[in-house]
Design an enzyme around this catalytic site. Structure first.
Site, PDB file in Angstrom:
ATOM      1  N   CYS A 111      43.851  16.210  55.833  1.00 27.42           N
ATOM      2  CA  CYS A 111      42.466  15.955  56.264  1.00 27.42           C
ATOM      3  C   CYS A 111      42.301  14.450  56.542  1.00 27.42           C
ATOM      4  CB  CYS A 111      41.489  16.422  55.188  1.00 27.42           C
ATOM      5  SG  CYS A 111      41.888  18.063  54.537  1.00 27.42           S
ATOM      6  N   CYS A 149      30.037  20.054  39.311  1.00 23.63           N
ATOM      7  CA  CYS A 149      30.948  20.520  40.359  1.00 23.63           C
ATOM      8  C   CYS A 149      32.341  19.952  40.108  1.00 23.63           C
ATOM      9  CB  CYS A 149      30.406  20.081  41.716  1.00 23.63           C
ATOM     10  SG  CYS A 149      31.472  20.552  43.070  1.00 23.63           S
ATOM     11  N   CYS A 168      40.352  11.947  54.246  1.00 19.88           N
ATOM     12  CA  CYS A 168      40.408  12.057  52.789  1.00 19.88           C
ATOM     13  C   CYS A 168      41.335  11.072  52.085  1.00 19.88           C
ATOM     14  CB  CYS A 168      40.787  13.477  52.398  1.00 19.88           C
ATOM     15  SG  CYS A 168      40.632  13.745  50.615  1.00 19.88           S
ATOM     16  N   CYS A 187      30.067  24.701  39.589  1.00 19.57           N
ATOM     17  CA  CYS A 187      30.604  24.889  40.935  1.00 19.57           C
ATOM     18  C   CYS A 187      32.051  24.418  40.886  1.00 19.57           C
ATOM     19  CB  CYS A 187      29.803  24.047  41.928  1.00 19.57           C
ATOM     20  SG  CYS A 187      30.492  24.068  43.610  1.00 19.57           S
ATOM     21  N   ARG A 211      22.173  19.695  50.815  1.00 20.73           N
ATOM     22  CA  ARG A 211      22.533  18.576  49.930  1.00 20.73           C
ATOM     23  C   ARG A 211      22.917  17.321  50.705  1.00 20.73           C
ATOM     24  NH1 ARG A 211      26.436  20.869  47.082  1.00 20.73           N
ATOM     25  NH2 ARG A 211      24.773  21.919  45.955  1.00 20.73           N
ATOM     26  N   CYS A 254      28.877  27.596  48.748  1.00 25.72           N
ATOM     27  CA  CYS A 254      28.432  26.252  49.115  1.00 25.72           C
ATOM     28  C   CYS A 254      29.348  25.806  50.243  1.00 25.72           C
ATOM     29  CB  CYS A 254      28.563  25.334  47.894  1.00 25.72           C
ATOM     30  SG  CYS A 254      28.270  23.597  48.283  1.00 25.72           S
ATOM     31  N   CYS A 294      47.460  15.321  47.365  1.00 27.72           N
ATOM     32  CA  CYS A 294      47.178  16.609  48.014  1.00 27.72           C
ATOM     33  C   CYS A 294      48.055  16.758  49.254  1.00 27.72           C
ATOM     34  CB  CYS A 294      45.697  16.689  48.403  1.00 27.72           C
ATOM     35  SG  CYS A 294      45.252  18.251  49.190  1.00 27.72           S
TER      36      CYS A 294
END
Ligand code: SAM
Ligand code: DTB
Ligand code: SF4
Length: 337
Positions: free
Chosen positions: A59, A99, A62, A131, A263, A191, A55
């Site tokens: 972040c 998801c 991550c 999701c 959650r 979400c 990616c």
């Protein structure tokens, strides 16, 4: 007196809730929870990493960012059959939501997106809530996902607007809010939540909750992730988040967004049953469960279907069937006097 759903929360009010004496906070949150939800039910979701690693975003937490050297092996977009068979397995285990996560900065209008739209349609046709979390979306991409039958779109704010640029530099808080707004213009539910343990202060936690609770309407689901420290990332040496901070965060989210699902997400695998039970008492009513031991990648463990069934059973809780999320989260279920 029933608790109203409000979108005009002040920072000071949220701070006062967060700082209540712990058991008083949990008691109030548990009472609020009962006004809007069946306290016996827990939503159980299954994550599928449909595209892993490489990616371009940075972040700091991550495992999938290409900037850091982690144990994640990048994997191209899965084919529809593979996703369908994982979803079938999940359904057979009583899971109500699948998801699908992709390590993308943003969605592009290409054949890969068309493949994702097919996955959304096929898994929805199985009678499951679907999701997606695919990074940034334009308004027309959000509409295409809606047309494919998507039930929810996950796009986390992660932390406060003030702390955001310490954690991520390749996009802004405004970019995040824009995608959430593009989803909000459709019938797809929102979400959005965050992560604890990034080195943020209590003020940052309160500020993130303030942003979420002033979205009108509130996100239908609010994931609270506990940082899973990933070797090779800038946050690899962060200390573990104390359980009472997790409980406070969940209880505060429950109090200020009473109609939303809260959650207990990443980091649950390191909590004992007693700690998880405290989180459910504080108003968490959703979890991720898995049969492959991981959330999205090998860096972040996830409890298994069987262990979770055993725990829910022990606590007298049941798995919520799909599509039971209340259509409009405006009316309390029970009047508490
Ligand atoms: N690429 C998309 C995005 O960032 O929106 C979707 C996938 S991303 C993995 C989804 C969320 O997982 C992040 O926003 C973050 O809240 C959470 N997450 C990622 N890595 C984590 C970690 N190591 N510990 C806890 N939560 C994490
Ligand atoms: C969310 O808030 N938590 C999930 C889901 N949304 C996509 C992801 C949890 C972190 C997974 C990190 C990993 O497995 O590498
Ligand atoms: Fe990419 Fe999402 Fe990971 Fe950020 S959190 S690096 S956007 S996969």
């Amino acid at each position: 007196m029933s608790v109203e759903i409000r979108c005009d929360w002040q920072i000071e009010e949220i701070q006062a809730i967060y700082n209540l004496p712990l058991l008083e906070l949990v008691y109030q949150a548990a009472s609020t929870h009962r006004q809007y939800h069946n306290p016996q039910q827990i939503q159980v979701c299954k994550l599928i990493s449909i595209k892993t690693g490489a990616c371009p975003e940075d972040c700091s937490y991550c495992a999938q960012s290409s900037r850091y050297n982690t144990e994640v092996t990048p994997q191209a977009l899965l084919d529809g059959e593979t996703v369908l068979s994982i979803a079938q397995q999940a359904k057979a285990n009583g899971i109500s939501r699948v998801c699908m996560g992709a390590a993308w900065r943003e969605v592009r209008d290409n054949s890969q997106f068309d493949r994702v739209l097919d996955m959304v349609k096929n898994v929805t046709d199985m009678g499951l809530e679907v999701c997606c979390t695919l990074g940034m979306l334009t308004d027309s991409q959000a509409k295409k996902l809606e047309a494919a039958g998507l039930y929810a779109y996950n796009h986390n704010l992660d932390t406060s607007p003030e702390y955001y640029s310490t954690i991520i530099t390749t996009r802004t808080y405004g970019d995040r809010l824009k995608t959430i707004d593009n989803v909000r213009q459709t019938n797809v539910t929102v979400c959005s939540g965050g992560i604890l343990g990034l080195g943020e202060s209590v003020e940052d936690r309160v500020s993130m909750l303030h942003t979420l609770a002033n979205l009108n309407p509130h996100p239908e689901s609010v994931p609270i992730n506990i940082l899973s420290q990933v070797e090779g990332t800038p946050l690899e040496n962060q200390p573990d988040v104390p359980i009472w901070d997790v409980v406070r965060m969940i209880a505060t989210a429950r109090m200020i967004m009473p109609g939303s699902d809260v959650r207990l997400s990443a980091g649950r695998a390191r909590l004992s049953q007693v700690e998880q039970a405290f989180c459910f008492m504080a108003g968490a009513n959703s979890i991720f469960s898995s049969d492959d031991g991981k959330m999205l990648t090998v860096t972040t463990p996830c409890p298994g279907y069987d262990a979770d069934k055993e725990m829910l059973n022990l606590l007298g809780l049941e798995m919520r069937p799909p599509f039971q999320c209340r259509e409009k989260i405006t009316d309390p279920l029970i009047e508490v006097t």
